[in-house]
Design a protein around this motif. Sequence first.
Motif, PDB file in Angstrom:
ATOM      1  N   LEU A  11       0.867  -1.341   0.010  1.00 63.49           N
ATOM      2  CA  LEU A  11      -0.033  -0.005  -0.159  1.00 63.49           C
ATOM      3  C   LEU A  11       0.869   1.112  -0.075  1.00 63.49           C
ATOM      4  N   GLY A  12       0.721   2.006  -1.005  1.00 61.49           N
ATOM      5  CA  GLY A  12       1.435   3.329  -1.271  1.00 61.49           C
ATOM      6  C   GLY A  12       2.519   3.281  -2.264  1.00 61.49           C
ATOM      7  N   GLN A  13       2.890   2.044  -2.461  1.00 60.25           N
ATOM      8  CA  GLN A  13       4.174   1.683  -3.432  1.00 60.25           C
ATOM      9  C   GLN A  13       3.903   1.345  -4.858  1.00 60.25           C
ATOM     10  N   GLU A  14       2.441   1.685  -5.064  1.00 62.05           N
ATOM     11  CA  GLU A  14       1.941   1.125  -6.347  1.00 62.05           C
ATOM     12  C   GLU A  14       2.776   1.675  -7.552  1.00 62.05           C
ATOM     13  N   ALA A  15       3.025   3.049  -7.373  1.00 67.99           N
ATOM     14  CA  ALA A  15       3.756   3.865  -8.554  1.00 67.99           C
ATOM     15  C   ALA A  15       5.271   3.590  -8.720  1.00 67.99           C
ATOM     16  N   ALA A  16       5.858   3.252  -7.599  1.00 68.30           N
ATOM     17  CA  ALA A  16       7.238   2.647  -8.018  1.00 68.30           C
ATOM     18  C   ALA A  16       7.475   1.396  -8.573  1.00 68.30           C
ATOM     19  N   GLN A  17       6.448   0.558  -8.322  1.00 70.68           N
ATOM     20  CA  GLN A  17       6.379  -0.756  -8.960  1.00 70.68           C
ATOM     21  C   GLN A  17       5.752  -0.810 -10.273  1.00 70.68           C
ATOM     22  N   ILE A  18       4.763   0.054 -10.694  1.00 71.87           N
ATOM     23  CA  ILE A  18       4.090  -0.033 -11.900  1.00 71.87           C
ATOM     24  C   ILE A  18       5.134   0.711 -12.799  1.00 71.87           C
ATOM     25  N   GLY A  19       5.663   1.915 -12.301  1.00 74.56           N
ATOM     26  CA  GLY A  19       6.611   2.781 -13.181  1.00 74.56           C
ATOM     27  C   GLY A  19       7.772   1.793 -13.629  1.00 74.56           C
ATOM     28  N   ALA A  20       8.451   0.865 -12.696  1.00 70.68           N
ATOM     29  CA  ALA A  20       9.489   0.168 -12.784  1.00 70.68           C
ATOM     30  C   ALA A  20       9.114  -0.916 -13.859  1.00 70.68           C
ATOM     31  N   GLY A  21       8.121  -1.609 -13.578  1.00 72.19           N
ATOM     32  CA  GLY A  21       7.608  -2.830 -14.455  1.00 72.19           C
ATOM     33  C   GLY A  21       7.166  -2.308 -15.860  1.00 72.19           C
ATOM     34  N   ARG A  22       6.499  -1.198 -16.124  1.00 74.80           N
ATOM     35  CA  ARG A  22       6.250  -0.926 -17.302  1.00 74.80           C
ATOM     36  C   ARG A  22       7.347  -0.527 -18.438  1.00 74.80           C
ATOM     37  N   ALA A  23       8.396  -0.030 -17.619  1.00 74.07           N
ATOM     38  CA  ALA A  23       9.765   0.500 -18.426  1.00 74.07           C
ATOM     39  C   ALA A  23      10.637  -0.713 -19.034  1.00 74.07           C
ATOM     40  N   LEU A  24      10.045  -2.101 -18.625  1.00 74.09           N
ATOM     41  CA  LEU A  24      10.910  -3.195 -19.032  1.00 74.09           C
ATOM     42  C   LEU A  24      10.514  -3.553 -20.480  1.00 74.09           C
ATOM     43  N   ARG A  25      11.297  -4.251 -20.962  1.00 73.45           N
ATOM     44  CA  ARG A  25      11.180  -4.923 -22.425  1.00 73.45           C
ATOM     45  C   ARG A  25      10.953  -6.307 -21.948  1.00 73.45           C
ATOM     46  N   PRO A  26      10.305  -7.092 -23.027  1.00 70.40           N
ATOM     47  CA  PRO A  26       9.913  -8.453 -22.981  1.00 70.40           C
ATOM     48  C   PRO A  26      11.242  -9.262 -22.469  1.00 70.40           C
ATOM     49  N   GLN A  27      12.435  -8.930 -23.088  1.00 66.30           N
ATOM     50  CA  GLN A  27      13.525  -9.478 -22.605  1.00 66.30           C
ATOM     51  C   GLN A  27      14.085  -9.459 -21.741  1.00 66.30           C
ATOM     52  N   ASP A  28      13.996  -8.312 -20.960  1.00 64.89           N
ATOM     53  CA  ASP A  28      14.519  -7.934 -19.703  1.00 64.89           C
ATOM     54  C   ASP A  28      14.318  -8.993 -18.488  1.00 64.89           C
ATOM     55  N   TYR A  29      15.006  -9.161 -17.571  1.00 65.40           N
ATOM     56  CA  TYR A  29      14.534 -10.059 -16.413  1.00 65.40           C
ATOM     57  C   TYR A  29      14.628  -9.323 -14.960  1.00 65.40           C
ATOM     58  N   VAL A  30      13.527  -9.870 -14.388  1.00 64.25           N
ATOM     59  CA  VAL A  30      13.064  -9.326 -12.971  1.00 64.25           C
ATOM     60  C   VAL A  30      13.723 -10.258 -11.965  1.00 64.25           C
ATOM     61  N   PHE A  31      14.042  -9.663 -10.926  1.00 60.15           N
ATOM     62  CA  PHE A  31      14.563 -10.419  -9.845  1.00 60.15           C
ATOM     63  C   PHE A  31      13.754  -9.705  -8.542  1.00 60.15           C
ATOM     64  N   PRO A  32      12.796 -10.276  -7.991  1.00 55.78           N
ATOM     65  CA  PRO A  32      12.022  -9.637  -6.907  1.00 55.78           C
ATOM     66  C   PRO A  32      12.264  -9.997  -5.698  1.00 55.78           C
ATOM     67  N   THR A  33      11.701  -9.117  -4.681  1.00 54.91           N
ATOM     68  CA  THR A  33      11.710  -9.610  -3.236  1.00 54.91           C
ATOM     69  C   THR A  33      10.286 -10.354  -3.199  1.00 54.91           C
ATOM     70  N   TYR A  34       9.751 -10.095  -2.146  1.00 58.89           N
ATOM     71  CA  TYR A  34       8.358 -10.998  -1.692  1.00 58.89           C
ATOM     72  C   TYR A  34       7.178  -9.844  -1.860  1.00 58.89           C
ATOM     73  N   ARG A  35       7.549  -8.730  -2.258  1.00 59.03           N
ATOM     74  CA  ARG A  35       6.741  -7.551  -2.223  1.00 59.03           C
ATOM     75  C   ARG A  35       6.394  -7.014  -3.603  1.00 59.03           C
ATOM     76  N   GLU A  36       6.812  -7.703  -4.668  1.00 57.84           N
ATOM     77  CA  GLU A  36       6.657  -6.964  -6.102  1.00 57.84           C
ATOM     78  C   GLU A  36       5.411  -7.415  -6.869  1.00 57.84           C
ATOM     79  N   HIS A  37       4.282  -7.258  -6.138  1.00 54.69           N
ATOM     80  CA  HIS A  37       3.075  -7.715  -6.703  1.00 54.69           C
ATOM     81  C   HIS A  37       2.678  -6.881  -8.035  1.00 54.69           C
ATOM     82  N   GLY A  38       3.074  -5.576  -8.066  1.00 58.42           N
ATOM     83  CA  GLY A  38       2.804  -4.547  -8.979  1.00 58.42           C
ATOM     84  C   GLY A  38       3.744  -5.099 -10.234  1.00 58.42           C
ATOM     85  N   VAL A  39       4.773  -5.541  -9.899  1.00 58.41           N
ATOM     86  CA  VAL A  39       5.754  -5.608 -11.091  1.00 58.41           C
ATOM     87  C   VAL A  39       5.367  -6.886 -11.673  1.00 58.41           C
TER      88      VAL A  39
END
Length: 390
Positions: A89-117
């Motif tokens: 709660l309150g961190q939606e912009a950080a996650q959506i902004g970062a997630g939408r900046a990715l290209r399909p071939q980029d790879y994400v290594f999350p914690t346990y809170r990256e629900h938006g990503v």
Amino acid sequence: MSDTAAASPGHFGPDLAEVFGPSQQDGGPELVQLLTPEGERVHHAEFDHDFSAEELRGFYRDMVLTRRIDTEATALQRHGELGIWAQLLGQEAAQIGAGRALRPQDYVFPTYREHGVAYTRGIDPLDLLGLFRGVDQGAWDPAEKNFGLYTIVIGAQVLHGVGYAMGIQRDGAVGTGDPDRDAAVIAHFGDGASSQGDVNEGFIFAASYNAPVVFFCQNNQWAISEPIERQTRIPLYQRALGFGFPGVRVDGNDVLATYAVTKAALQRARDGQGPTFIEAYTYRMGAHTTTDDPTRYRLSDDVESWKLKDPIERLKVYLRRNGLVDQQFFDDLDDEAKELGHHLREGCKALPDPQPMSVFDHVYTEMTDELAAQRDGYEAYLASFEGSDH
């Protein structure tokens, strides 16, 4: 640039002044912002982007649905359907902004809170609930979604991300100029994890090998009950300079700025210019997890103050003020959120319990002799109860 080339000490590559300009090098203006808490569009000399109306509406939709995932999961935990839930709660912009900046071939290594990503990578949020319900260990295919499994060990995913980045670098998927091939890695962690040895070791390796990785720190100002003031004497983004790569602080409640900064950092990595540290300055408006009581260690006045910087409300004001949405847009989105909530509630309760022997699946690519012996022993142990009333 050679796949083994490293930036020389104190030098960040020829493009730093153009992409991450002097104001970020010398500790000048600390916060990159494109949308104020009042919903006013502002511009930044080093990071800016011309957003279409469709992009802006998409950001808003993403954040609203991500918040719905969070509120539904919290309610399910309160009703005993989940063992625990890590709120965002309150961190939606950080996650959506970062997630939408990715290209399909980029790879994400999350914690346990990256629900938006996870949502931006096309992962069914029901798969996230299975993990917190304890019926699976992560039901999505990391290779298919280019999104790693949630990491519970604090900071371990940063080392994983750097290692993967060094791998794609050696596979020739960096700095070729091919936008469909060149790839980058983004490793997410929080301000608390920045104190972990694994994270700092990841910084050292990334800098030494000029790895194509973006370190994305959501500084929500609380490492469970420990405030950021007890973790660092300087802003977190300035730590990057000591490791030999640029750092930037962005308004983590501003989805536009988060997107623009992350997009630039990822492109820098894909071009072979090495790592970047992004500090998304935000606030954890909820609890650390559903087992936490934040009223015991923080002031309610601080929470109320940060509610005025709500990432969803500021974009909503901007959309309305500029005539980019109508009431039908909000009505349709509300219906979509209700459908998502129904999907999560009913789907969570219908998740099947795991078979006991499945704990041995997917531990290694090939079953080891030691693991096979453990499996056989456990199978025999379970068989000993067959036909018993106990």
